[in-house]
Design an enzyme around this catalytic site. Structure first.
Site, PDB file in Angstrom:
ATOM      1  N   HIS A 165      25.390 -75.189  57.430  1.00 40.22           N
ATOM      2  CA  HIS A 165      24.803 -75.204  56.416  1.00 40.22           C
ATOM      3  C   HIS A 165      23.169 -74.469  56.197  1.00 40.22           C
ATOM      4  O   HIS A 165      22.612 -75.020  57.083  1.00 40.22           O
ATOM      5  CB  HIS A 165      24.674 -76.552  56.095  1.00 40.22           C
ATOM      6  CG  HIS A 165      26.061 -77.545  55.758  1.00 40.22           C
ATOM      7  ND1 HIS A 165      26.269 -78.734  55.408  1.00 40.22           N
ATOM      8  CD2 HIS A 165      27.142 -76.827  56.446  1.00 40.22           C
ATOM      9  CE1 HIS A 165      27.699 -78.664  55.505  1.00 40.22           C
ATOM     10  NE2 HIS A 165      27.758 -77.754  56.027  1.00 40.22           N
TER      11      HIS A 165
ATOM     12  N   GLU B   1      20.409 -76.100  54.889  1.00 39.39           N
ATOM     13  CA  GLU B   1      19.571 -77.017  55.252  1.00 39.39           C
ATOM     14  C   GLU B   1      18.954 -77.338  56.997  1.00 39.39           C
ATOM     15  O   GLU B   1      18.051 -77.136  57.423  1.00 39.39           O
ATOM     16  CB  GLU B   1      19.023 -78.438  54.426  1.00 39.39           C
ATOM     17  CG  GLU B   1      19.723 -78.382  53.416  1.00 39.39           C
ATOM     18  CD  GLU B   1      21.284 -77.982  52.159  1.00 39.39           C
ATOM     19  OE1 GLU B   1      21.097 -78.845  51.636  1.00 39.39           O
ATOM     20  OE2 GLU B   1      21.697 -77.254  53.764  1.00 39.39           O
TER      21      GLU B   1
ATOM     22  N   CYS C 243      23.888 -82.872  52.152  1.00 42.24           N
ATOM     23  CA  CYS C 243      25.013 -83.540  52.492  1.00 42.24           C
ATOM     24  C   CYS C 243      24.972 -84.628  53.283  1.00 42.24           C
ATOM     25  O   CYS C 243      23.320 -84.594  54.795  1.00 42.24           O
ATOM     26  CB  CYS C 243      26.654 -82.617  52.978  1.00 42.24           C
ATOM     27  SG  CYS C 243      25.806 -82.308  54.765  1.00 42.24           S
TER      28      CYS C 243
ATOM     29  N   CYS D 174      23.115 -82.466  56.868  1.00 44.67           N
ATOM     30  CA  CYS D 174      21.598 -82.228  56.648  1.00 44.67           C
ATOM     31  C   CYS D 174      21.299 -83.111  56.476  1.00 44.67           C
ATOM     32  O   CYS D 174      19.693 -82.966  56.515  1.00 44.67           O
ATOM     33  CB  CYS D 174      21.911 -81.138  55.675  1.00 44.67           C
ATOM     34  SG  CYS D 174      22.953 -79.757  56.016  1.00 44.67           S
TER      35      CYS D 174
END
Length: 211
Positions: A63, A65, A92, A95
């Site tokens: 991801h 982040e 999410c 993250c």
């Protein structure tokens, strides 16, 4: 509109568009120090076979982040609590947890995500709330552009997009419909195969969002 964006947002959208071009989820993130300088970048790399050293790629944990945060250690950045993480989409659970554990205390996200977004975790435990993370978002004009591009991506991916699109429609229905229109016309498909810079794509979509 691009020229009016702060540098961190410009970099976030450049990263998100690069992920779109490469076939990964179009999300970009940066870590900014207390002076407003971008010191770390990350983007989604779920469906790519290579990435920068120290980043996660070709994995469901790839991801944006997380990849941005992995480059910034508290051991090397003792003032990290004054830093901010910018991202094109509400983080999410993975993250948001990474933000908490990395000790970054400021979060700014462009677009809401009622399906996976987890900024609400900020108030769900004594441990997390003790971090006193400041959250800003969504930023409505940025949200429209992000959801439009992300909608087109999910339809291109053709993997159960309905549940995502239905959740985004609650907050940004016009952007979802625009994303569907651009998908049907294959507009972003063509942009992906051209030399268009992220700034040109952003301005194109932003102008359509105003209609």
């Amino acid at each position: 509109m691009w020229a009016n964006l702060d540098k961190p947002w410009q970099v976030c959208f450049e990263l998100g568009w690069k992920s779109f071009e490469k076939g990964s989820i179009p999300i970009g993130a940066v870590v900014v120090n207390e002076n407003g300088e971008v010191i770390s970048q990350g983007r989604s790399l779920q469906y790519e076979n290579e990435g920068e050293s120290g980043q996660v790629f070709r994995h469901k944990l790839s991801h944006a982040e997380l990849n941005a945060l992995l480059k910034v250690s508290e051991f090397d950045h003792p003032r990290i609590r004054n830093y901010s993480l910018y991202t094109t989409t509400e983080p999410c659970p993975l993250c948001f947890g990474a933000i908490v554990m990395a000790n970054v205390r400021n979060l700014r996200y462009a677009a809401r995500d009622r399906f996976a977004g987890s900024a609400s975790l900020n108030d769900t435990s004594c441990y997390i709330s003790s971090k006193k993370i400041t959250i800003e978002g969504p930023f409505f004009e940025l949200e429209k552009v992000q959801i439009t591009i992300h909608t087109t991506y999910e339809l291109m991916r053709d993997y159960g997009a309905d549940r995502l699109l239905n959740s985004w429609r609650i907050d940004c229905p016009n952007a979802v419909e625009l994303g569907i229109k651009l998908f049907r016309e294959k507009t972003l498909h063509k942009f992906r195969g051209s030399d268009m810079h992220a700034s040109e794509v952003f301005n194109y979509v932003a102008d359509l969002c105003k209609v």
